[in-house]
Design an enzyme around this catalytic site. Structure first.
Site, PDB file in Angstrom:
ATOM      1  N   SER A  91      60.977  95.601  26.840  1.00 31.81           N
ATOM      2  CA  SER A  91      59.884  94.267  26.973  1.00 31.81           C
ATOM      3  C   SER A  91      59.944  94.055  25.547  1.00 31.81           C
ATOM      4  CB  SER A  91      58.758  94.111  27.179  1.00 31.81           C
ATOM      5  OG  SER A  91      58.191  92.657  27.208  1.00 31.81           O
ATOM      6  N   ASP A 223      63.774  88.305  35.917  1.00 36.28           N
ATOM      7  CA  ASP A 223      62.924  88.215  34.890  1.00 36.28           C
ATOM      8  C   ASP A 223      62.589  86.983  33.944  1.00 36.28           C
ATOM      9  OD1 ASP A 223      61.571  89.183  32.772  1.00 36.28           O
ATOM     10  OD2 ASP A 223      62.940  90.593  32.427  1.00 36.28           O
ATOM     11  N   HIS A 252      59.941  92.202  35.721  1.00 36.09           N
ATOM     12  CA  HIS A 252      59.831  92.216  34.301  1.00 36.09           C
ATOM     13  C   HIS A 252      58.709  93.599  33.843  1.00 36.09           C
ATOM     14  CE1 HIS A 252      59.926  91.635  29.751  1.00 36.09           C
ATOM     15  NE2 HIS A 252      59.014  92.394  29.926  1.00 36.09           N
TER      16      HIS A 252
END
Length: 286
Positions: A91, A223, A252
């Site tokens: 991320s 995502d 995610h």
């Protein structure tokens, strides 16, 4: 390797002072002091995993720039200079990983894996369009409510609330997560998130181009933080890059339920790099 055989890997928690801030470090493996350990059994490679930062000598250390500086300082002061590095980002940790490559070319980083990378157009993503007004304009409501509701709340009640939430999410943790309900942590997380929405806009193509041979990107198909079109765009710009699309519908937030699947994937990708290190002559430090 037989997937039925599970090796017990020592794991321990440590707190160090880095940039004037108490920093939690989770270590996997039997080595506790790499700087002073000069034995033959000392590892040749260190894998650094950068997740979503949780967090004064660094200005604005709980902001995005401060988090990058914090990780750079940690690597420069707590890791032996000659030790080869593999950097794994998830991320916003992928953004931090690219910044490390950009600002610390002296570090011997041989590979970097960017998992579900939020490295561009965060506020334009499906989740970003929701998060931006909440984090940038309404976060002060969170500040006030968190202090009013959580500050006077007894530790036992916080612990019970967390345990109930983790049970409902079917999530287990080997370490205490009680600080997640501390107003100080929530406020800093919201502040960092607001900076992410405002600052992570344009992809750093210059850094990617310079270090492309070291990079592996892994995008999701479901995502909402970095949609499939972001994968298609970077694939067009860097057709020769190692840019992969998940075919397993891993979300995610894979750390909640798909951590073993991702660990197996990254371990498979790392095999060639590890075999090259194992066959290197002892005297070769380059």
């Amino acid at each position: 390797m037989d997937s039925e055989i599970k090796e017990e890997i020592p794991m321990h928690e440590e707190f160090i002072l880095c940039c004037g801030v108490e920093t939690q470090v989770l270590k996997c493996g039997p080595w506790t002091d790499l700087l002073n350990d000069q034995s033959a059994n000392r590892p040749k490679l260190l894998i650094l995993i950068i997740t979503d930062p949780n967090a004064q000598e660094i200005k604005d250390i709980y902001g995005l720039h401060g988090q990058v500086e914090h990780k750079l300082t940690f690597l420069r002061t707590h890791v032996p200079k000659e030790m080869k590095l593999v950097v794994i980002g998830h991320s916003i940790g992928c953004y931090v990983a690219l910044q490390i490559l950009k600002h610390a070319p002296e570090l011997p980083i041989i590979r970097s894996f960017l998992l579900f990378p939020t490295i561009e157009r965060m506020s334009e993503s499906p989740n970003g369009r929701i998060a931006t007004p909440l984090l940038c304009w309404l976060r002060y409501i969170l500040y006030v409510s968190s202090y009013l509701l959580l500050k006077p709340c007894p530790e036992k009640i916080k612990s019970w609330l967390l345990s109930v939430a983790l049970q409902k999410m079917n999530v287990q943790s080997d370490f205490s997560l009680l600080n997640l309900l501390e107003p100080f942590c929530l406020v800093n997380a919201a502040y960092l998130g607001s900076q992410e929405m405002m600052e992570v806009v344009k992809r750093d193509n210059e850094t990617i181009k310079e270090h492309l041979s070291k990079l592996t990107f892994y995008y999701g198909t479901i995502d909402p933080w970095c949609p499939k079109e972001y994968y298609e765009d970077i694939k067009k710009d860097f057709p020769e890059g190692d840019i992969r699309l998940c075919e397993k519908k891993i979300p995610h937030a894979f750390t909640l339920h798909y951590n073993q699947e991702m660990a197996d994937l990254v371990a498979e990708w790392l095999k060639d790099d590890l075999s090259q290190i194992e066959t290197e002559p002892e005297g070769n430090k380059d």
